[in-house]
Design a protein around this motif. Sequence first.
Motif, PDB file in Angstrom:
ATOM      1  N   ARG A  48       0.803  -1.225   0.000  1.00 34.21           N
ATOM      2  CA  ARG A  48       0.000   0.000   0.000  1.00 34.21           C
ATOM      3  C   ARG A  48       0.840   1.280   0.000  1.00 34.21           C
ATOM      4  NH1 ARG A  48      -4.019   1.088  -2.483  1.00 34.21           N
ATOM      5  NH2 ARG A  48      -5.325   2.663  -1.601  1.00 34.21           N
ATOM      6  N   PRO A  49       1.866   1.398   0.835  1.00 32.97           N
ATOM      7  CA  PRO A  49       2.626   2.652   0.797  1.00 32.97           C
ATOM      8  C   PRO A  49       3.184   2.967  -0.592  1.00 32.97           C
ATOM      9  CG  PRO A  49       3.167   1.469   2.780  1.00 32.97           C
ATOM     10  CD  PRO A  49       2.317   0.545   1.932  1.00 32.97           C
ATOM     11  N   PHE A  50       3.672   1.962  -1.299  1.00 32.75           N
ATOM     12  CA  PHE A  50       4.233   2.212  -2.627  1.00 32.75           C
ATOM     13  C   PHE A  50       3.151   2.642  -3.606  1.00 32.75           C
ATOM     14  CE2 PHE A  50       7.875   0.548  -0.769  1.00 32.75           C
ATOM     15  CZ  PHE A  50       8.954   0.687  -1.619  1.00 32.75           C
ATOM     16  N   CYS A  51       1.951   2.112  -3.443  1.00 32.07           N
ATOM     17  CA  CYS A  51       0.844   2.478  -4.328  1.00 32.07           C
ATOM     18  C   CYS A  51       0.419   3.935  -4.142  1.00 32.07           C
ATOM     19  CB  CYS A  51      -0.347   1.555  -4.079  1.00 32.07           C
ATOM     20  SG  CYS A  51      -0.008  -0.176  -4.463  1.00 32.07           S
ATOM     21  N   VAL A  73       6.795   8.792   7.522  1.00 31.84           N
ATOM     22  CA  VAL A  73       7.148   7.438   7.108  1.00 31.84           C
ATOM     23  C   VAL A  73       5.859   6.623   7.067  1.00 31.84           C
ATOM     24  CG1 VAL A  73       8.470   5.352   7.636  1.00 31.84           C
ATOM     25  CG2 VAL A  73       9.445   7.610   8.142  1.00 31.84           C
ATOM     26  N   LEU A  74       5.611   5.974   5.919  1.00 28.38           N
ATOM     27  CA  LEU A  74       4.459   5.094   5.754  1.00 28.38           C
ATOM     28  C   LEU A  74       4.994   3.701   5.498  1.00 28.38           C
ATOM     29  CD1 LEU A  74       2.287   7.315   3.383  1.00 28.38           C
ATOM     30  CD2 LEU A  74       2.236   7.209   5.877  1.00 28.38           C
ATOM     31  N   SER A  75       4.578   2.745   6.319  1.00 23.79           N
ATOM     32  CA  SER A  75       5.167   1.413   6.265  1.00 23.79           C
ATOM     33  C   SER A  75       4.111   0.323   6.283  1.00 23.79           C
ATOM     34  CB  SER A  75       6.099   1.222   7.470  1.00 23.79           C
ATOM     35  OG  SER A  75       6.642  -0.067   7.503  1.00 23.79           O
ATOM     36  N   SER A  85       6.672  11.504  11.684  1.00 26.52           N
ATOM     37  CA  SER A  85       5.482  10.726  12.027  1.00 26.52           C
ATOM     38  C   SER A  85       5.533   9.417  11.256  1.00 26.52           C
ATOM     39  CB  SER A  85       4.206  11.494  11.680  1.00 26.52           C
ATOM     40  OG  SER A  85       4.092  12.630  12.511  1.00 26.52           O
ATOM     41  N   LEU A  86       5.148   8.326  11.924  1.00 27.83           N
ATOM     42  CA  LEU A  86       5.181   6.985  11.339  1.00 27.83           C
ATOM     43  C   LEU A  86       3.798   6.370  11.405  1.00 27.83           C
ATOM     44  CD1 LEU A  86       6.553   4.250  10.452  1.00 27.83           C
ATOM     45  CD2 LEU A  86       7.078   3.892  12.884  1.00 27.83           C
ATOM     46  N   PHE A  87       3.313   5.917  10.264  1.00 32.57           N
ATOM     47  CA  PHE A  87       2.044   5.199  10.185  1.00 32.57           C
ATOM     48  C   PHE A  87       2.298   3.861   9.515  1.00 32.57           C
ATOM     49  CE2 PHE A  87       0.730   9.566  10.460  1.00 32.57           C
ATOM     50  CZ  PHE A  87      -0.442   9.539  11.197  1.00 32.57           C
ATOM     51  N   SER A  88       1.613   2.826   9.991  1.00 30.66           N
ATOM     52  CA  SER A  88       1.714   1.506   9.379  1.00 30.66           C
ATOM     53  C   SER A  88       0.308   1.039   9.030  1.00 30.66           C
ATOM     54  CB  SER A  88       2.365   0.523  10.346  1.00 30.66           C
ATOM     55  OG  SER A  88       2.522  -0.726   9.734  1.00 30.66           O
ATOM     56  N   TYR A  89       0.211   0.287   7.945  1.00 29.93           N
ATOM     57  CA  TYR A  89      -1.120  -0.168   7.560  1.00 29.93           C
ATOM     58  C   TYR A  89      -1.324  -1.639   7.885  1.00 29.93           C
ATOM     59  CZ  TYR A  89       0.205  -2.802   3.399  1.00 29.93           C
ATOM     60  OH  TYR A  89       0.721  -3.742   2.549  1.00 29.93           O
ATOM     61  N   LEU A  90      -2.565  -1.945   8.160  1.00 27.79           N
ATOM     62  CA  LEU A  90      -2.987  -3.311   8.449  1.00 27.79           C
ATOM     63  C   LEU A  90      -4.056  -3.692   7.426  1.00 27.79           C
ATOM     64  CD1 LEU A  90      -3.460  -2.824  12.281  1.00 27.79           C
ATOM     65  CD2 LEU A  90      -1.586  -4.047  11.174  1.00 27.79           C
ATOM     66  N   PRO A  91      -3.799  -4.688   6.585  1.00 32.52           N
ATOM     67  CA  PRO A  91      -4.815  -5.103   5.611  1.00 32.52           C
ATOM     68  C   PRO A  91      -6.068  -5.615   6.320  1.00 32.52           C
ATOM     69  CG  PRO A  91      -2.695  -6.130   5.137  1.00 32.52           C
ATOM     70  CD  PRO A  91      -2.580  -5.472   6.488  1.00 32.52           C
ATOM     71  N   ALA A  92      -7.197  -5.347   5.732  1.00 30.06           N
ATOM     72  CA  ALA A  92      -8.482  -5.826   6.251  1.00 30.06           C
ATOM     73  C   ALA A  92      -9.343  -6.213   5.058  1.00 30.06           C
ATOM     74  CB  ALA A  92      -9.155  -4.742   7.078  1.00 30.06           C
ATOM     75  N   LYS A  93     -10.387  -6.967   5.307  1.00 29.16           N
ATOM     76  CA  LYS A  93     -11.205  -7.420   4.178  1.00 29.16           C
ATOM     77  C   LYS A  93     -11.897  -6.252   3.469  1.00 29.16           C
ATOM     78  CE  LYS A  93     -15.669  -8.522   6.143  1.00 29.16           C
ATOM     79  NZ  LYS A  93     -16.658  -9.495   6.443  1.00 29.16           N
ATOM     80  N   LEU A  98      -7.041   4.343  11.728  1.00 29.39           N
ATOM     81  CA  LEU A  98      -7.908   5.087  10.818  1.00 29.39           C
ATOM     82  C   LEU A  98      -8.260   4.228   9.614  1.00 29.39           C
ATOM     83  CD1 LEU A  98      -5.864   8.413  10.741  1.00 29.39           C
ATOM     84  CD2 LEU A  98      -7.998   8.011  11.977  1.00 29.39           C
ATOM     85  N   PRO A  99      -9.560   4.177   9.253  1.00 28.74           N
ATOM     86  CA  PRO A  99      -9.900   3.485   8.005  1.00 28.74           C
ATOM     87  C   PRO A  99      -9.281   4.265   6.843  1.00 28.74           C
ATOM     88  CG  PRO A  99     -11.808   4.640   8.874  1.00 28.74           C
ATOM     89  CD  PRO A  99     -10.714   4.769   9.901  1.00 28.74           C
ATOM     90  N   GLU A 100      -9.046   3.591   5.740  1.00 23.04           N
ATOM     91  CA  GLU A 100      -8.312   4.219   4.646  1.00 23.04           C
ATOM     92  C   GLU A 100      -8.887   5.557   4.169  1.00 23.04           C
ATOM     93  OE1 GLU A 100      -5.559   2.916   1.069  1.00 23.04           O
ATOM     94  OE2 GLU A 100      -7.493   1.918   1.085  1.00 23.04           O
TER      95      GLU A 100
END
Length: 134
Positions: A15-18, A51-53, A75-83, A104-106
């Motif tokens: 996701r970060p690269f996208c 930073v987005l990771s 600031s650092l944010f990381s994403y968690l995939p969800a359905k 936060l939802p996307e």
Amino acid sequence: MAALRILLVGDSETRPFCLCDRLNEWGGQCEFASCRADVVTLLRGQRFELVLSRMRLEDGNAFELIPLMQGRPISLFSYLPAKDGCWWLPLVQSGTECVSGPALPEPAFMQMLEGLVRRRTGLLRPVIYAAPGH
């Protein structure tokens, strides 16, 4: 105004690269790291504000990046995939750990991110974000 320097961490399918094209459109300037070791190297020689990771990295996880960001204006944010897309978890805000902050939802994260980048770069023209598939 100067571009907001953003470090995207993960592989090219994450996701970060996208987000790179959109971040550049908003006035951000993106660099890439594929693993924790790359982040360490880049932080030694460059300054990033954001930073987005992805959460899992090939040599660790996003939580291991927290000590690298503390005490710096990052600031650092990381994403968690969800359905239903993904959720973004704040881990560090302006150099202070905030792991207990709400995820936060996307769509909400993208609005926050756009405002942050555009305010920093002076490009204040709003863009409406729609989550993929909506």
